[in-house]
Design a protein around this motif. Structure first.
Motif, PDB file in Angstrom:
ATOM      1  N   VAL A  51      -3.337  42.453 -21.836  1.00 37.70           N
ATOM      2  CA  VAL A  51      -2.667  41.310 -22.463  1.00 37.70           C
ATOM      3  C   VAL A  51      -3.641  40.205 -22.844  1.00 37.70           C
ATOM      4  O   VAL A  51      -3.226  39.157 -23.345  1.00 37.70           O
ATOM      5  CB  VAL A  51      -1.570  40.739 -21.527  1.00 37.70           C
ATOM      6  N   LEU A  52      -4.916  40.408 -22.587  1.00 42.56           N
ATOM      7  CA  LEU A  52      -5.920  39.421 -22.968  1.00 42.56           C
ATOM      8  C   LEU A  52      -6.365  39.698 -24.401  1.00 42.56           C
ATOM      9  O   LEU A  52      -7.002  40.707 -24.687  1.00 42.56           O
ATOM     10  CB  LEU A  52      -7.121  39.492 -22.028  1.00 42.56           C
ATOM     11  N   THR A  53      -6.017  38.812 -25.299  1.00 36.73           N
ATOM     12  CA  THR A  53      -6.356  39.002 -26.707  1.00 36.73           C
ATOM     13  C   THR A  53      -6.848  37.683 -27.285  1.00 36.73           C
ATOM     14  O   THR A  53      -6.689  36.616 -26.701  1.00 36.73           O
ATOM     15  CB  THR A  53      -5.138  39.478 -27.529  1.00 36.73           C
ATOM     16  N   ALA A  54      -7.407  37.769 -28.466  1.00 39.27           N
ATOM     17  CA  ALA A  54      -7.909  36.580 -29.134  1.00 39.27           C
ATOM     18  C   ALA A  54      -6.775  35.648 -29.560  1.00 39.27           C
ATOM     19  O   ALA A  54      -7.030  34.528 -30.028  1.00 39.27           O
ATOM     20  CB  ALA A  54      -8.745  36.979 -30.341  1.00 39.27           C
ATOM     21  N   SER A  55      -5.524  36.084 -29.427  1.00 38.39           N
ATOM     22  CA  SER A  55      -4.406  35.205 -29.754  1.00 38.39           C
ATOM     23  C   SER A  55      -4.309  34.042 -28.768  1.00 38.39           C
ATOM     24  O   SER A  55      -3.677  33.017 -29.054  1.00 38.39           O
ATOM     25  CB  SER A  55      -3.093  35.985 -29.768  1.00 38.39           C
ATOM     26  N   LEU A  56      -4.922  34.186 -27.598  1.00 36.29           N
ATOM     27  CA  LEU A  56      -5.011  33.081 -26.654  1.00 36.29           C
ATOM     28  C   LEU A  56      -6.154  32.171 -27.090  1.00 36.29           C
ATOM     29  O   LEU A  56      -7.280  32.620 -27.286  1.00 36.29           O
ATOM     30  CB  LEU A  56      -5.266  33.602 -25.237  1.00 36.29           C
ATOM     31  N   ASP A  61     -13.193  33.099 -29.196  1.00 39.49           N
ATOM     32  CA  ASP A  61     -14.586  33.431 -29.520  1.00 39.49           C
ATOM     33  C   ASP A  61     -15.188  34.491 -28.598  1.00 39.49           C
ATOM     34  O   ASP A  61     -16.396  34.716 -28.627  1.00 39.49           O
ATOM     35  CB  ASP A  61     -15.442  32.158 -29.446  1.00 39.49           C
ATOM     36  N   ILE A  62     -14.353  35.128 -27.783  1.00 38.39           N
ATOM     37  CA  ILE A  62     -14.854  36.141 -26.851  1.00 38.39           C
ATOM     38  C   ILE A  62     -14.612  37.535 -27.439  1.00 38.39           C
ATOM     39  O   ILE A  62     -13.474  37.899 -27.717  1.00 38.39           O
ATOM     40  CB  ILE A  62     -14.159  36.044 -25.476  1.00 38.39           C
ATOM     41  N   PRO A  63     -15.660  38.341 -27.647  1.00 36.66           N
ATOM     42  CA  PRO A  63     -15.461  39.692 -28.185  1.00 36.66           C
ATOM     43  C   PRO A  63     -14.555  40.536 -27.278  1.00 36.66           C
ATOM     44  O   PRO A  63     -14.558  40.380 -26.056  1.00 36.66           O
ATOM     45  CB  PRO A  63     -16.887  40.269 -28.231  1.00 36.66           C
ATOM     46  N   ASP A  64     -13.802  41.444 -27.889  1.00 40.73           N
ATOM     47  CA  ASP A  64     -12.876  42.283 -27.128  1.00 40.73           C
ATOM     48  C   ASP A  64     -13.588  43.073 -26.037  1.00 40.73           C
ATOM     49  O   ASP A  64     -13.068  43.211 -24.918  1.00 40.73           O
ATOM     50  CB  ASP A  64     -12.145  43.256 -28.061  1.00 40.73           C
ATOM     51  N   SER A  65     -14.757  43.596 -26.335  1.00 43.45           N
ATOM     52  CA  SER A  65     -15.468  44.407 -25.347  1.00 43.45           C
ATOM     53  C   SER A  65     -15.857  43.560 -24.134  1.00 43.45           C
ATOM     54  O   SER A  65     -15.818  44.033 -22.996  1.00 43.45           O
ATOM     55  CB  SER A  65     -16.711  45.045 -25.962  1.00 43.45           C
ATOM     56  N   VAL A  66     -16.213  42.305 -24.361  1.00 41.86           N
ATOM     57  CA  VAL A  66     -16.562  41.410 -23.269  1.00 41.86           C
ATOM     58  C   VAL A  66     -15.320  41.085 -22.444  1.00 41.86           C
ATOM     59  O   VAL A  66     -15.363  41.072 -21.205  1.00 41.86           O
ATOM     60  CB  VAL A  66     -17.213  40.117 -23.797  1.00 41.86           C
ATOM     61  N   LEU A  67     -14.197  40.863 -23.120  1.00 45.80           N
ATOM     62  CA  LEU A  67     -12.949  40.579 -22.412  1.00 45.80           C
ATOM     63  C   LEU A  67     -12.561  41.738 -21.507  1.00 45.80           C
ATOM     64  O   LEU A  67     -12.168  41.535 -20.354  1.00 45.80           O
ATOM     65  CB  LEU A  67     -11.822  40.313 -23.412  1.00 45.80           C
TER      66      LEU A  67
END
Length: 221
Positions: free
Chosen positions: A138-143, A148-154
Motif C-alpha cells: 500500500v506504499l505508493t507515490a500517491s502518498l 520522490d522515493i523510487p518504488d524499489s527503494v520503498l
C-alpha cells in the motif's frame, strides 16, 4: 475433535511457542514440546498437527484473523487522503494491540523473531501472510511523503521494517516479563509508527543496486 482435543492442541501450541521463543526453532524437538505441554504422548505434535510444518503454520496463524479485522477497521477509517503516518499506524497498531492483549508472560513476539532468524522460518512467515495485508503493497507515490522515493527503494525499506518491528517488540516483551519495561505497548506502537514513517520517507541520497535482491523477510504482521 472435541473439547479435550482442543485443549490438548492449545496446550501444545502454548508449549511450542514458549520453547521456540526461549531456545530457537531448530533446537526444540517435538518430544520436548509434548513433554512441556504435559502430554505423555510423544507423538502428540504429529497427531494434532500432522508434523512440524503444521505446528508452525498453526502458530503463525494465532491472532492473525483478529489483527486482520482490526487492520481493516483502521484502514476503513482512514481519511480520503491519508498521510503516511496514518497508513503505517493502520498496520502497526493491530500488532501491538494484539501483543498487549496476551497474558504475561507472552512469547508471541519472541517466537516470531526466532522464526524470522532462520531461512526456512522466514519463508514460512512470509508464506503465511495475505499479500494484501502487507505494508509494502500500500506504499505508493500517491502518498505525498513518498512522492520522490523510487518504488524499489520503498519496497526495500518496507521489508527492512520487519526485522526492526519484530526485534523491538521481542525485546519489550522480555522486559514486560521481567518487570523492567518502561512505557506500554501503546507507546511502543507509536514509537514504531514514528520510526517507520521516518525510515520510509527519508531522502534517497545515493543510487544503490543492492535492493534489487530479495530481502529475507517482509513486513506483514
Amino acid at each position: 475433535m472435541g473439547q479435550h482435543g482442543d485443549r490438548a492442541r492449545e496446550a501444545l501450541l502454548d508449549s511450542a511457542e514458549e520453547l521456540f521463543a526461549r531456545h530457537g526453532i531448530d533446537v526444540v524437538s517435538n518430544r520436548s514440546i509434548a513433554e512441556h505441554a504435559g502430554s505423555a504422548n510423544h507423538s502428540a505434535v504429529a497427531y494434532h498437527f500432522g508434523g512440524r510444518e503444521g505446528l508452525l503454520q498453526a502458530l503463525l496463524a494465532r491472532g492473525r484473523d483478529d489483527m486482520n479485522r482490526r487492520r481493516a477497521e483502521l484502514v476503513e477509517a482512514l481519511p480520503e487522503r491519508p498521510g503516511l503516518g496514518d497508513v503505517v499506524a493502520a498496520h502497526i497498531l493491530p500488532w501491538t494491540e494484539h501483543l498487549e492483549s496476551l497474558p504475561v508472560p507472552s512469547w508471541r513476539a519472541r517466537f516470531l523473531f526466532q522464526v524470522s532468524s532462520i531461512p526456512s522460518g522466514a519463508e514460512s512467515l512470509e508464506a503465511s501472510t495475505v499479500r494484501s495485508d502487507q505494508l509494502e503493497e500500500v506504499l505508493t507515490a500517491s502518498l505525498d511523503e513518498l512522492r520522490d522515493i523510487p518504488d524499489s527503494v520503498l519496497r526495500g525499506r518496507a521489508r527492512l521494517l520487519g526485522g526492526m518491528v519484530l526485534g523491538i517488540c521481542a525485546n519489550f516483551e522480555a522486559q514486560v516479563e521481567d518487570g523492567t519495561a518502561r512505557g506500554s505497548w501503546l507507546t511502543v506502537g507509536y514509537f514504531l509508527i514514528d520510526a517507520a514513517t521516518g525510515l520510509l520517507s527519508a531522502p534517497v541520497t545515493h543510487p544503490t543496486d543492492f535492493i534489487t535482491l530479495d530481502p529475507p523477510s517482509a513486513f506483514a504482521l
